[in-house]
Design a protein around this motif. Sequence first.
Motif, mmCIF file in Angstrom:
data_model
loop_
_atom_site.group_PDB
_atom_site.id
_atom_site.type_symbol
_atom_site.label_atom_id
_atom_site.label_comp_id
_atom_site.label_asym_id
_atom_site.label_seq_id
_atom_site.Cartn_x
_atom_site.Cartn_y
_atom_site.Cartn_z
ATOM 1 N N LEU A 107 0.851 -1.181 0.000
ATOM 2 C CA LEU A 107 0.000 0.000 0.000
ATOM 3 C C LEU A 107 0.891 1.236 0.000
ATOM 4 O O LEU A 107 1.844 1.308 0.784
ATOM 5 C CB LEU A 107 -0.896 0.042 1.235
ATOM 6 C CG LEU A 107 -2.141 -0.817 1.256
ATOM 7 C CD1 LEU A 107 -2.878 -0.616 2.571
ATOM 8 C CD2 LEU A 107 -3.072 -0.493 0.092
ATOM 9 N N PRO A 108 0.606 2.220 -0.830
ATOM 10 C CA PRO A 108 1.354 3.477 -0.756
ATOM 11 C C PRO A 108 1.238 4.073 0.640
ATOM 12 O O PRO A 108 0.163 4.047 1.246
ATOM 13 C CB PRO A 108 0.669 4.365 -1.802
ATOM 14 C CG PRO A 108 -0.005 3.411 -2.732
ATOM 15 C CD PRO A 108 -0.421 2.247 -1.887
ATOM 16 N N VAL A 109 2.340 4.601 1.151
ATOM 17 C CA VAL A 109 2.316 5.152 2.498
ATOM 18 C C VAL A 109 3.093 6.454 2.546
ATOM 19 O O VAL A 109 4.240 6.534 2.103
ATOM 20 C CB VAL A 109 2.875 4.134 3.529
ATOM 21 C CG1 VAL A 109 4.250 3.619 3.140
ATOM 22 C CG2 VAL A 109 2.906 4.734 4.936
ATOM 23 N N LEU A 110 2.443 7.482 3.078
ATOM 24 C CA LEU A 110 3.107 8.736 3.414
ATOM 25 C C LEU A 110 3.475 8.627 4.886
ATOM 26 O O LEU A 110 2.595 8.586 5.746
ATOM 27 C CB LEU A 110 2.185 9.933 3.188
ATOM 28 C CG LEU A 110 1.562 10.102 1.804
ATOM 29 C CD1 LEU A 110 0.813 11.429 1.727
ATOM 30 C CD2 LEU A 110 2.595 10.013 0.719
ATOM 31 N N ALA A 111 4.761 8.554 5.152
ATOM 32 C CA ALA A 111 5.225 8.289 6.506
ATOM 33 C C ALA A 111 5.696 9.566 7.180
ATOM 34 O O ALA A 111 6.500 10.315 6.620
ATOM 35 C CB ALA A 111 6.366 7.262 6.480
ATOM 36 N N GLY A 112 5.227 9.790 8.393
ATOM 37 C CA GLY A 112 5.543 11.012 9.112
ATOM 38 C C GLY A 112 6.985 11.102 9.553
ATOM 39 O O GLY A 112 7.569 10.136 10.061
ATOM 40 N N ALA A 113 7.588 12.267 9.351
ATOM 41 C CA ALA A 113 8.955 12.541 9.770
ATOM 42 C C ALA A 113 9.134 14.050 9.813
ATOM 43 O O ALA A 113 8.427 14.779 9.111
ATOM 44 C CB ALA A 113 9.961 11.921 8.798
ATOM 45 N N LEU A 114 10.079 14.500 10.614
ATOM 46 C CA LEU A 114 10.377 15.933 10.665
ATOM 47 C C LEU A 114 11.859 16.206 10.424
ATOM 48 O O LEU A 114 12.210 17.058 9.615
ATOM 49 C CB LEU A 114 9.948 16.534 12.007
ATOM 50 C CG LEU A 114 10.204 18.031 12.178
ATOM 51 C CD1 LEU A 114 9.439 18.829 11.118
ATOM 52 C CD2 LEU A 114 9.816 18.495 13.572
ATOM 53 N N THR A 115 12.713 15.477 11.111
ATOM 54 C CA THR A 115 14.148 15.739 10.990
ATOM 55 C C THR A 115 14.737 15.030 9.772
ATOM 56 O O THR A 115 14.152 14.083 9.246
ATOM 57 C CB THR A 115 14.886 15.245 12.244
ATOM 58 O OG1 THR A 115 14.845 13.806 12.280
ATOM 59 C CG2 THR A 115 14.269 15.810 13.508
ATOM 60 N N PRO A 116 15.919 15.460 9.327
ATOM 61 C CA PRO A 116 16.582 14.741 8.228
ATOM 62 C C PRO A 116 16.781 13.259 8.531
ATOM 63 O O PRO A 116 16.559 12.405 7.661
ATOM 64 C CB PRO A 116 17.920 15.474 8.092
ATOM 65 C CG PRO A 116 17.638 16.858 8.584
ATOM 66 C CD PRO A 116 16.663 16.687 9.697
ATOM 67 N N ALA A 127 8.871 3.931 2.550
ATOM 68 C CA ALA A 127 7.788 4.901 2.393
ATOM 69 C C ALA A 127 7.720 5.419 0.961
ATOM 70 O O ALA A 127 8.746 5.566 0.289
ATOM 71 C CB ALA A 127 7.991 6.081 3.349
ATOM 72 N N THR A 128 6.512 5.681 0.512
ATOM 73 C CA THR A 128 6.309 6.248 -0.821
ATOM 74 C C THR A 128 6.729 7.703 -0.856
ATOM 75 O O THR A 128 7.269 8.189 -1.858
ATOM 76 C CB THR A 128 4.824 6.122 -1.218
ATOM 77 O OG1 THR A 128 4.384 4.776 -0.980
ATOM 78 C CG2 THR A 128 4.608 6.486 -2.674
ATOM 79 N N ALA A 129 6.451 8.413 0.224
ATOM 80 C CA ALA A 129 6.842 9.819 0.363
ATOM 81 C C ALA A 129 6.908 10.149 1.842
ATOM 82 O O ALA A 129 6.383 9.416 2.685
ATOM 83 C CB ALA A 129 5.843 10.741 -0.343
ATOM 84 N N VAL A 130 7.550 11.254 2.151
ATOM 85 C CA VAL A 130 7.656 11.719 3.531
ATOM 86 C C VAL A 130 6.539 12.712 3.817
ATOM 87 O O VAL A 130 6.383 13.715 3.117
ATOM 88 C CB VAL A 130 9.015 12.405 3.783
ATOM 89 C CG1 VAL A 130 9.065 13.009 5.187
ATOM 90 C CG2 VAL A 130 10.154 11.422 3.582
ATOM 91 N N LYS A 131 5.761 12.409 4.842
ATOM 92 C CA LYS A 131 4.818 13.388 5.372
ATOM 93 C C LYS A 131 5.616 14.280 6.319
ATOM 94 O O LYS A 131 5.961 13.864 7.429
ATOM 95 C CB LYS A 131 3.678 12.683 6.120
ATOM 96 C CG LYS A 131 2.789 13.607 6.942
ATOM 97 C CD LYS A 131 1.853 12.796 7.818
ATOM 98 C CE LYS A 131 1.093 13.677 8.797
ATOM 99 N NZ LYS A 131 0.190 12.890 9.672
ATOM 100 N N LEU A 132 5.958 15.467 5.884
ATOM 101 C CA LEU A 132 6.767 16.376 6.693
ATOM 102 C C LEU A 132 5.852 17.005 7.737
ATOM 103 O O LEU A 132 5.045 17.891 7.427
ATOM 104 C CB LEU A 132 7.403 17.447 5.812
ATOM 105 C CG LEU A 132 8.454 18.328 6.471
ATOM 106 C CD1 LEU A 132 9.661 17.494 6.912
ATOM 107 C CD2 LEU A 132 8.885 19.439 5.529
#
Length: 214
Positions: A107-116, A127-132
């Motif tokens: 499943l495509p997933v936008l995964a939460g992250a804040l720091t580098p 992850a498909t993309a970073v949820k900033l």
Amino acid sequence: MDLTDFTTRLSRDRLAAIVRGRSADAALRTVLTLVEEGVGLVEVSLTTDDACGVIARAARAVGDDAFVGAGTVVTRDDLLRARDAGATWVVTPAGGEAVTAAVRERLPVLAGALTPTEAVAVMAAGATAVKLFPASSGGPAYLRALRDPFPDMPLVPVGGVDADLAAEYLAAGALAVGVGSPLVGDAAHGGDLDLLRERARRFRAVCGGREPGA
């Protein structure tokens, strides 16, 4: 869902709506109204009343017109419940078992992250993309700074993104923006759907994307 289909839609529409409400019926009406207005990616937070029921009804109603996802997915159980309800993509507030489960279930997933470090970690996990998130902590300038060492990293800022900031984030290199209350307002709690339509048109004008019904 084919990951390519999702990433193509995300990069084309550049907008993912986040629906979180106290009323299941109002949340469903909100999802359907957003899709009618041409929003092709709508996330229903699992904190919504009867969230999986909303996802199931919405997915049946919109068919191929939009991709209905699940948000606030934290555990593997959350992921499986959302998938079984009909969610075709998921969003997590952080890395962890939900990201691993989404990758395993394809499943495509936008995964939460804040720091580098967090961003690199969730991408390495598949992850498909970073949820900033929360993007409001640093704003467009912070996203632009991340783009310097990570020019190819797909970043989707979430948190406090109004229409003006959406334009700034996209100009700074965001793949798309995730928008909750500045777009949805009180519609998912039973608020005015006409005002929701106006906000949806404003965001679509900023982000671009398909025409309603296209």
